[in-house]
Design a protein around this motif. Sequence first.
Motif, short mmCIF file in Angstrom:
data_model
loop_
_atom_site.label_atom_id
_atom_site.label_comp_id
_atom_site.label_asym_id
_atom_site.label_seq_id
_atom_site.Cartn_x
_atom_site.Cartn_y
_atom_site.Cartn_z
N TYR A 109 0.83 -1.20 0.00
CA TYR A 109 0.00 0.00 0.00
C TYR A 109 0.87 1.26 0.00
N VAL A 110 0.59 2.16 -0.94
CA VAL A 110 1.31 3.43 -0.99
C VAL A 110 0.36 4.61 -0.78
N TRP A 111 -0.95 4.35 -0.83
CA TRP A 111 -1.93 5.41 -0.58
C TRP A 111 -3.24 4.77 -0.15
N THR A 112 -3.84 5.33 0.89
CA THR A 112 -5.20 4.95 1.30
C THR A 112 -5.94 6.22 1.72
N GLU A 113 -7.23 6.23 1.52
CA GLU A 113 -8.03 7.38 1.95
C GLU A 113 -9.46 6.93 2.23
N LYS A 114 -9.93 7.22 3.44
CA LYS A 114 -11.31 6.92 3.81
C LYS A 114 -12.19 8.09 3.36
N TYR A 115 -13.36 7.76 2.83
CA TYR A 115 -14.23 8.81 2.30
C TYR A 115 -15.68 8.57 2.71
N GLN A 116 -16.36 9.65 3.01
CA GLN A 116 -17.80 9.61 3.31
C GLN A 116 -18.47 10.74 2.54
N TRP A 117 -19.49 10.39 1.78
CA TRP A 117 -20.09 11.37 0.88
C TRP A 117 -20.73 12.52 1.63
N CYS A 118 -21.21 12.27 2.86
CA CYS A 118 -21.82 13.34 3.66
C CYS A 118 -21.37 13.17 5.10
N ASN A 119 -20.63 14.15 5.62
CA ASN A 119 -20.15 14.09 6.99
C ASN A 119 -21.12 14.69 8.00
N GLY A 120 -22.19 15.28 7.50
CA GLY A 120 -23.15 15.92 8.39
C GLY A 120 -24.31 15.01 8.76
N ILE A 121 -25.24 15.56 9.52
CA ILE A 121 -26.42 14.80 9.94
C ILE A 121 -27.63 15.12 9.06
N LEU A 122 -27.40 15.96 8.03
CA LEU A 122 -28.49 16.37 7.15
C LEU A 122 -28.15 16.00 5.71
N PRO A 123 -28.40 14.75 5.31
CA PRO A 123 -28.06 14.32 3.95
C PRO A 123 -28.69 15.18 2.86
N PHE A 124 -29.90 15.66 3.10
CA PHE A 124 -30.55 16.46 2.07
C PHE A 124 -29.77 17.74 1.79
N TYR A 125 -29.11 18.29 2.83
CA TYR A 125 -28.29 19.49 2.64
C TYR A 125 -27.04 19.14 1.85
N CYS A 126 -26.42 18.00 2.15
CA CYS A 126 -25.25 17.57 1.39
C CYS A 126 -25.58 17.41 -0.09
N LYS A 127 -26.79 16.93 -0.38
CA LYS A 127 -27.20 16.78 -1.77
C LYS A 127 -27.42 18.12 -2.44
N GLN A 128 -27.87 19.11 -1.66
CA GLN A 128 -28.10 20.44 -2.22
C GLN A 128 -26.80 21.14 -2.58
#
Length: 223
Positions: A148-167
């Motif tokens: 392994y030379v690179w790893t990255e954890k990702y989450q599409w929405c870090n908040g508690i309001l997914p609808f806002y992340c989509k906006q």
Amino acid sequence: NSPSATSPSQIAFESSPYSAAFKVAQDSSFQLQSGSNNVFYYNNSTDILESDYSLQLGSNLALASGANNLDDDFEDGESREGWSQAQIATCGYSPNTFLGGHCNFGSQTASKTYSGLPAHTKVKLTFNYHFFDEWTGQTAWAQIGGQYVWTEKYQWCNGILPFYCKQVGVNVCGEDTPDRIARAVQVIVQHSDPTITLSFGSTITGDPCLVSWGIDDVRIYIA
């Protein structure tokens, strides 16, 4: 200088009319400045070295190209040859082609072995990684020679309001979940073998039509 909570430690160099400063932050990031320009800046959180100038590694950092074909942008058949996965895709109205994509890459691993590298002691790998749709903490990764030379954890929405992340997010591929396109990655490792094997993947285990990934602009530089 003693480090503080608000400013990095700094060593200043002056030889009129020239001046430079070397700064080290509390997170071990550091930079060398000449006037207002960064000669180089290392960001410890992203593990990326940046500069306002053109940098050379040693004396002969170069993109290995020509017969070695170490520059794959997946725009034509030649740059797709040798990959363990053949699925390609585009997004939206863009004609840009990449490996993987929506409904193509989830748990899959994409690998390729390049041969005929000229004599060298280091390689720099650069590529763009695409995160599509509902990433909920899975990890993207890259390997050189099985390490392994690179790893990255990702989450599409870090908040508690997914609808806002989509906006506020930008959706260009697949489902209606915002995507993260072209995460630029570069790594430098010691390497001297005439062959090199690259592998890319993720810890996704679900349906690739709900969460997926892709790569583009894979390049190998040698020194």
